[in-house]
Design a protein around this motif. Sequence first.
Motif, PDB file in Angstrom:
ATOM      1  N   TRP A 225       0.845  -1.192   0.000  1.00 39.87           N
ATOM      2  CA  TRP A 225       0.000   0.000   0.000  1.00 39.87           C
ATOM      3  C   TRP A 225       0.879   1.241   0.000  1.00 39.87           C
ATOM      4  N   GLY A 226       0.305   2.317  -0.423  1.00 34.76           N
ATOM      5  CA  GLY A 226       1.012   3.585  -0.410  1.00 34.76           C
ATOM      6  C   GLY A 226       0.316   4.549   0.532  1.00 34.76           C
ATOM      7  N   ILE A 227       1.042   5.548   0.918  1.00 31.44           N
ATOM      8  CA  ILE A 227       0.443   6.648   1.675  1.00 31.44           C
ATOM      9  C   ILE A 227       0.465   7.840   0.729  1.00 31.44           C
ATOM     10  N   TRP A 228      -0.711   8.219   0.313  1.00 26.28           N
ATOM     11  CA  TRP A 228      -0.823   9.245  -0.716  1.00 26.28           C
ATOM     12  C   TRP A 228      -1.081  10.607  -0.084  1.00 26.28           C
ATOM     13  N   ILE A 229      -0.313  11.587  -0.528  1.00 29.60           N
ATOM     14  CA  ILE A 229      -0.577  12.996  -0.206  1.00 29.60           C
ATOM     15  C   ILE A 229      -0.780  13.660  -1.558  1.00 29.60           C
ATOM     16  N   GLY A 230      -2.026  13.960  -1.843  1.00 29.07           N
ATOM     17  CA  GLY A 230      -2.364  14.431  -3.180  1.00 29.07           C
ATOM     18  C   GLY A 230      -2.112  13.308  -4.165  1.00 29.07           C
ATOM     19  N   SER A 231      -1.292  13.579  -5.162  1.00 30.60           N
ATOM     20  CA  SER A 231      -0.994  12.549  -6.159  1.00 30.60           C
ATOM     21  C   SER A 231       0.374  11.900  -5.928  1.00 30.60           C
ATOM     22  N   VAL A 232       0.959  12.129  -4.749  1.00 30.89           N
ATOM     23  CA  VAL A 232       2.299  11.608  -4.461  1.00 30.89           C
ATOM     24  C   VAL A 232       2.215  10.453  -3.463  1.00 30.89           C
ATOM     25  N   ASN A 233       2.781   9.317  -3.841  1.00 34.50           N
ATOM     26  CA  ASN A 233       2.882   8.165  -2.952  1.00 34.50           C
ATOM     27  C   ASN A 233       4.137   8.365  -2.097  1.00 34.50           C
ATOM     28  N   VAL A 234       3.940   8.766  -0.858  1.00 35.49           N
ATOM     29  CA  VAL A 234       5.044   9.129   0.030  1.00 35.49           C
ATOM     30  C   VAL A 234       5.975   7.950   0.293  1.00 35.49           C
ATOM     31  N   ILE A 235       5.435   6.761   0.482  1.00 34.82           N
ATOM     32  CA  ILE A 235       6.273   5.591   0.741  1.00 34.82           C
ATOM     33  C   ILE A 235       7.179   5.309  -0.457  1.00 34.82           C
ATOM     34  N   HIS A 236       6.622   5.404  -1.658  1.00 34.97           N
ATOM     35  CA  HIS A 236       7.431   5.169  -2.857  1.00 34.97           C
ATOM     36  C   HIS A 236       8.541   6.223  -2.971  1.00 34.97           C
ATOM     37  N   VAL A 237       8.200   7.465  -2.735  1.00 35.76           N
ATOM     38  CA  VAL A 237       9.202   8.534  -2.823  1.00 35.76           C
ATOM     39  C   VAL A 237      10.304   8.317  -1.786  1.00 35.76           C
ATOM     40  N   LEU A 238       9.931   8.008  -0.552  1.00 34.55           N
ATOM     41  CA  LEU A 238      10.930   7.766   0.491  1.00 34.55           C
ATOM     42  C   LEU A 238      11.808   6.557   0.147  1.00 34.55           C
ATOM     43  N   GLY A 239      11.184   5.493  -0.342  1.00 31.83           N
ATOM     44  CA  GLY A 239      11.945   4.310  -0.750  1.00 31.83           C
ATOM     45  C   GLY A 239      12.915   4.615  -1.874  1.00 31.83           C
ATOM     46  N   THR A 240      12.462   5.411  -2.830  1.00 29.27           N
ATOM     47  CA  THR A 240      13.316   5.789  -3.962  1.00 29.27           C
ATOM     48  C   THR A 240      14.480   6.652  -3.491  1.00 29.27           C
ATOM     49  N   VAL A 241      14.215   7.609  -2.622  1.00 29.00           N
ATOM     50  CA  VAL A 241      15.288   8.453  -2.072  1.00 29.00           C
ATOM     51  C   VAL A 241      16.300   7.582  -1.323  1.00 29.00           C
ATOM     52  N   MET A 242      15.806   6.642  -0.544  1.00 28.26           N
ATOM     53  CA  MET A 242      16.699   5.772   0.233  1.00 28.26           C
ATOM     54  C   MET A 242      17.527   4.862  -0.674  1.00 28.26           C
ATOM     55  N   ILE A 243      16.952   4.369  -1.762  1.00 26.01           N
ATOM     56  CA  ILE A 243      17.724   3.484  -2.641  1.00 26.01           C
ATOM     57  C   ILE A 243      18.812   4.284  -3.367  1.00 26.01           C
ATOM     58  N   TYR A 244      18.523   5.544  -3.723  1.00 32.15           N
ATOM     59  CA  TYR A 244      19.558   6.380  -4.336  1.00 32.15           C
ATOM     60  C   TYR A 244      20.638   6.737  -3.316  1.00 32.15           C
ATOM     61  N   ALA A 245      20.249   6.971  -2.068  1.00 30.56           N
ATOM     62  CA  ALA A 245      21.238   7.217  -1.012  1.00 30.56           C
ATOM     63  C   ALA A 245      22.096   5.969  -0.813  1.00 30.56           C
ATOM     64  N   ALA A 246      21.455   4.788  -0.833  1.00 31.15           N
ATOM     65  CA  ALA A 246      22.196   3.529  -0.714  1.00 31.15           C
ATOM     66  C   ALA A 246      23.160   3.367  -1.882  1.00 31.15           C
ATOM     67  N   LEU A 247      22.741   3.773  -3.069  1.00 30.83           N
ATOM     68  CA  LEU A 247      23.611   3.700  -4.242  1.00 30.83           C
ATOM     69  C   LEU A 247      24.856   4.572  -4.045  1.00 30.83           C
ATOM     70  N   VAL A 248      24.656   5.794  -3.584  1.00 31.53           N
ATOM     71  CA  VAL A 248      25.792   6.693  -3.333  1.00 31.53           C
ATOM     72  C   VAL A 248      26.717   6.078  -2.276  1.00 31.53           C
ATOM     73  N   LEU A 249      26.129   5.578  -1.195  1.00 30.65           N
ATOM     74  CA  LEU A 249      26.934   4.958  -0.136  1.00 30.65           C
ATOM     75  C   LEU A 249      27.630   3.692  -0.622  1.00 30.65           C
ATOM     76  N   THR A 250      27.027   2.986  -1.569  1.00 33.41           N
ATOM     77  CA  THR A 250      27.651   1.808  -2.173  1.00 33.41           C
ATOM     78  C   THR A 250      28.952   2.199  -2.862  1.00 33.41           C
ATOM     79  N   VAL A 251      28.892   3.256  -3.655  1.00 32.76           N
ATOM     80  CA  VAL A 251      30.082   3.711  -4.385  1.00 32.76           C
ATOM     81  C   VAL A 251      31.115   4.273  -3.411  1.00 32.76           C
ATOM     82  N   VAL A 252      30.667   5.082  -2.454  1.00 31.97           N
ATOM     83  CA  VAL A 252      31.589   5.665  -1.471  1.00 31.97           C
ATOM     84  C   VAL A 252      32.281   4.565  -0.670  1.00 31.97           C
TER      85      VAL A 252
END
Length: 188
Positions: free
Chosen positions: A144-171
Amino acid sequence: MNLPNKLTIFRVILIPFFVFFLLADIGLGTLAPVLALIIFIVASLTDMLDGKIARKYNLVTNFGKFMDPLADKLLVCSALICLIELEKVPSWIVIVIIAREFIISGFRLIAAEHQIVIAASMWGKFKTTFQMVAIILLILDCAWGIWIGSVNVIHVLGTVMIYAALVLTVVSLIDYLVKNKQVLKEQD
């Protein structure tokens, strides 16, 4: 076989069940990804627990040194590959993350031949934490998602975290290589 090693084996045994519930369309609706999430969290907690028990009670074994990181990699890689299938993570990110794991594993094998132990760095620990949180959020997004307007907050947070994990992977990869460059020099 001691308790930490049993927990490691248990974590490996949980992986097919995790994958099944995350990917199988068995008519359970949102219950299937929730079951997958619970299994993932339990498996992740066994990782933390087996290490603490092994260090506290001096139960560190060669089997544990080999299987514990392998079990972790199997769990995380399985989750990330499933999340590609579910269109939650781009494949190129997973390729970079898995490639880093192969590089570091190979690097550790070379170091071990020279009796050099390469301990986990803080960057590697941050990377793992961000990966786990990203995976948890993206599995939650499957249920399930938590929607604020047309934005799925859980998806956005997960995406931000996976990109942060990607940066930390390279670092963390760069950090391992720079701090342990003597291992590479010995191979010349």
